[in-house]
Design a protein around this motif. Structure first.
Motif, short mmCIF file in Angstrom:
data_model
loop_
_atom_site.label_atom_id
_atom_site.label_comp_id
_atom_site.label_asym_id
_atom_site.label_seq_id
_atom_site.Cartn_x
_atom_site.Cartn_y
_atom_site.Cartn_z
N LYS A 76 -9.34 -2.51 50.67
CA LYS A 76 -9.83 -2.22 52.01
C LYS A 76 -10.25 -3.49 52.75
CE LYS A 76 -11.26 2.63 51.61
NZ LYS A 76 -10.55 3.12 52.81
N ALA A 77 -10.74 -4.47 51.99
CA ALA A 77 -11.20 -5.71 52.61
C ALA A 77 -10.03 -6.54 53.16
CB ALA A 77 -11.98 -6.55 51.60
N THR A 78 -8.80 -6.29 52.68
CA THR A 78 -7.64 -7.06 53.17
C THR A 78 -7.15 -6.54 54.52
OG1 THR A 78 -5.98 -5.62 52.12
CG2 THR A 78 -6.91 -7.42 50.78
N GLY A 79 -7.52 -5.32 54.89
CA GLY A 79 -7.05 -4.75 56.16
C GLY A 79 -5.69 -4.09 56.06
N MET A 117 -3.12 -12.96 42.77
CA MET A 117 -2.05 -12.39 43.59
C MET A 117 -0.69 -12.94 43.17
SD MET A 117 -3.29 -10.12 45.57
CE MET A 117 -1.88 -9.88 46.63
N ASP A 118 -0.65 -14.20 42.77
CA ASP A 118 0.61 -14.77 42.27
C ASP A 118 1.06 -14.05 41.00
OD1 ASP A 118 0.61 -16.56 44.36
OD2 ASP A 118 -0.25 -18.21 43.19
N ASN A 119 0.10 -13.75 40.12
CA ASN A 119 0.42 -13.00 38.90
C ASN A 119 0.96 -11.61 39.23
OD1 ASN A 119 -0.22 -14.93 37.01
ND2 ASN A 119 -2.29 -14.19 36.64
N LEU A 120 0.33 -10.96 40.21
CA LEU A 120 0.77 -9.63 40.61
C LEU A 120 2.18 -9.70 41.20
CD1 LEU A 120 0.27 -6.63 41.08
CD2 LEU A 120 -0.87 -7.23 43.24
N ARG A 121 2.42 -10.68 42.03
CA ARG A 121 3.74 -10.85 42.65
C ARG A 121 4.82 -11.06 41.57
NH1 ARG A 121 2.28 -14.56 45.60
NH2 ARG A 121 1.78 -13.38 47.48
N GLU A 122 4.49 -11.87 40.57
CA GLU A 122 5.43 -12.14 39.48
C GLU A 122 5.72 -10.87 38.68
OE1 GLU A 122 5.55 -14.62 35.26
OE2 GLU A 122 3.99 -15.06 36.74
N LEU A 123 4.67 -10.08 38.40
CA LEU A 123 4.86 -8.84 37.65
C LEU A 123 5.75 -7.87 38.41
CD1 LEU A 123 4.08 -7.06 35.19
CD2 LEU A 123 2.18 -6.21 36.57
N LEU A 124 5.52 -7.73 39.72
CA LEU A 124 6.32 -6.81 40.53
C LEU A 124 7.79 -7.24 40.55
CD1 LEU A 124 3.91 -6.23 43.55
CD2 LEU A 124 4.32 -4.72 41.60
N GLU A 184 2.65 -9.37 50.39
CA GLU A 184 3.33 -9.99 51.53
C GLU A 184 2.39 -10.27 52.70
OE1 GLU A 184 6.35 -7.16 52.32
OE2 GLU A 184 7.52 -7.63 50.51
N LEU A 185 1.12 -9.91 52.57
CA LEU A 185 0.16 -10.22 53.64
C LEU A 185 0.06 -11.72 53.83
CD1 LEU A 185 -2.78 -7.73 52.92
CD2 LEU A 185 -1.08 -7.58 54.75
N PRO A 186 -0.09 -12.18 55.08
CA PRO A 186 -0.12 -13.63 55.34
C PRO A 186 -1.16 -14.40 54.54
CG PRO A 186 0.04 -12.39 57.39
CD PRO A 186 -0.18 -11.39 56.31
N GLN A 187 -2.34 -13.80 54.32
CA GLN A 187 -3.39 -14.54 53.61
C GLN A 187 -3.06 -14.76 52.14
OE1 GLN A 187 -3.73 -11.47 55.02
NE2 GLN A 187 -5.40 -10.29 54.10
#
Length: 514
Positions: free
Chosen positions: A162-165, A305-312, A333-336
């Motif tokens: 929720k904090a990411t928007g 987040m890099d780890n999550l991206r790699e897993l996906l 894929e969020l800009p932040q």
């Protein structure tokens, strides 16, 4: 603190010679190192929860009976909010492998062997530690179950997502969460689930053997969890090849304690726990970072987040939770969370055009290569002072001279008559330089650079390193700086330091400590 000190006095029969607080990480528990008059040290702990402390004390005594590698609880206060334990030293696995971590995941052979030793010891701890354990003493609950999984998934949702928007459909996500929780708990776990198995919670003795600490949150549960927790630690940057090796080492060691499933089944189950662990730590980083504004946790979000991206990317179609997977892909894929690569400089910028990705590591890279000079003997550090009028000192090792620091920006006592015939070893000059303060600020930065370099040379097995300090006459500022750096390195690392004040014709050897 007075009550903890009183507990120490009651246990040892004497006042401590010194007390120093040990830096903590994310926990609210406070740790102190008590040193006695005989030089022996004990760690004192102050907790904020009696139940949490009780869990640690019970588990520790149980593990000691099983002869597992843990600190020994020595004394406990009546209210169980304070206790004393044996001191396992200053070196954690996290510290010992810092070189590879800071090199972006290029761990040398020694660092990899430390990781292998820790991961092979884990099944022993999980399986033998579970035998005869009264799970009702665990905190805050005795077993890993659907309720605890949903708690952590919702922690991720409320404290991070929720904090990411990011826009998402809460009911669809909740339905996938429930399916995910059911799958994670589908197999009963008869092992001790450490829950916070990470490199910071593993201490190393003088021979590099691992000892486990901070297991007070453990409970009955599946062994996959701890393996995922360790290998997908956000800041570790383990390569695909190293992770695969460590998974194999764990699987091989596990066979000694229990019947293991097929490799395919093991890997598929492990993948579920990797996904769960990544969401769990993002929830923790969100709370500690976004809400408590703690820098360490804010800095950890991008690697997670890099780890999550790699897993996906590697698990397309593996997870049967379509809405959750779609939401996580949109999240990455969020800009932040998307690192923007800087374009290569063009010749118009005044620099040589180059490809900014030349040195980028491939995800499946192996370990770094090694120099023919690695591991040929103990590290010896040479420290020199000199006058620039007579040139920079030669390096007898043939390695090219190491660091050269110019002290001439600092206040020069040689300009004043009372100090002209003195050197940086004499008390009046020392007082002049330290009262002025410029040399102290200068050396503060030198120490940080030197500490990192010496640490890496020790890890790599290199044998020679040189630091030189130059000033106008090689008499005051350079002599003071060289002397203090030599003593600093010798005191901190205990290695041999060969010191030469060239223009003063003074040589000194600070012998390695045994």
């Amino acid at each position: 603190m007075q009550q903890l000190t009183a507990l120490y006095v009651r246990y040892t029969g004497e006042e401590p010679a010194s007390i120093a607080q040990i830096p903590g990480a994310g926990s609210n528990r406070q740790y102190f190192r008590f040193v006695g008059n005989n030089g022996e040290s004990i760690v004192g702990v102050i907790g904020t929860s009696r139940d949490e402390n009780h869990a640690f004390i019970y588990l520790d005594r149980h593990f000691m009976l099983r002869r597992l590698p843990v600190p020994r609880v020595l004394a406990v206060s009546d209210d169980e909010l304070r206790y004393l334990q044996t001191d396992l030293g200053h070196t954690s696995l996290y510290d010992a492998i810092s070189g590879g971590r800071e090199a972006g995941g290029r761990y040398n052979q020694k660092e990899q062997q430390l990781l292998v030793s820790a991961i092979r010891e884990l099944p022993n701890f999980q399986m033998r530690g579970a035998r005869g354990l009264d799970w009702n003493n665990c905190y805050p609950q005795p077993e890993f179950d659907e309720e605890s999984v949903l708690f952590d998934l919702n922690y991720f949702k409320y404290c991070f997502l929720k904090a990411t928007g990011l826009d998402f459909h809460e009911l669809k996500l909740e339905a996938n969460f429930r399916m995910f929780a059911k799958d994670l708990t589908a197999e009963s776990g008869e092992s001790f689930l450490y829950r916070d198995f990470q490199a910071r919670n593993i201490m190393l003795d003088s021979d590099g053997n691992p000892y486990f600490i901070d297991f007070q949150g453990g409970r009955k549960g599946p062994y996959y969890y701890d393996l995922a927790s360790f290998l997908w630690q956000a800041s570790a940057h383990y390569s695909f090849k190293l992770r695969r090796r460590l998974v194999y080492e764990y699987y091989d060691a596990l066979k000694q304690y229990t019947e293991v499933p097929s490799v395919r089944h093991f890997v598929n189950r492990l993948s579920l726990f990797v996904l769960f662990r990544l969401l769990q730590v993002l929830g923790a980083y969100g709370f500690r970072g976004y809400f408590e504004r703690k820098k360490h946790f804010l800095d950890s979000i991008q690697p997670a987040m890099d780890n999550l991206r790699e897993l996906l990317k590697m698990s397309s179609g593996m997870f049967p939770y379509p809405y959750l997977m779609d939401m996580l892909r949109r999240l990455t894929e969020l800009p932040q969370f998307t690192q923007i690569e800087k374009p290569a400089m063009s010749r118009a910028d005044g620099y040589k055009t180059t490809d900014s990705k030349v040195y980028e590591a491939h995800p499946q890279d192996g370990p770094a290569t090694f120099s023919k000079y690695d591991g040929k003997g103990p590290l010896v550090v040479r420290v020199n002072s000199f006058s620039y009028r007579n040139g920079i000192p030669d390096d007898p090792s043939g390695n090219g001279g190491g660091y050269v620091f110019d002290c001439r920006s600092t206040h020069n006592p040689g300009r004043y008559e009372p100090y002209k015939k003195l050197t940086g070893l004499d008390e009046p000059v020392i007082r002049f330089l330290e009262d002025d303060g410029e040399i102290l600020s200068f050396l503060e930065h030198v120490y940080k650079l030197a500490d990192h370099h010496v640490t890496r040379y020790l890890q790599r097995g290199f044998t020679s390193l040189m630091f030189s300090f130059g000033c106008t006459g090689g008499q005051h500022r350079s002599v003071y700086s060289a002397q203090h750096l030599a003593e600093h390195i010798h005191q901190k690392f205990g290695i041999e330091v060969q010191l030469e004040h060239r223009e003063q014709h003074i040589r000194q050897v600070l012998n390695a400590k045994n």
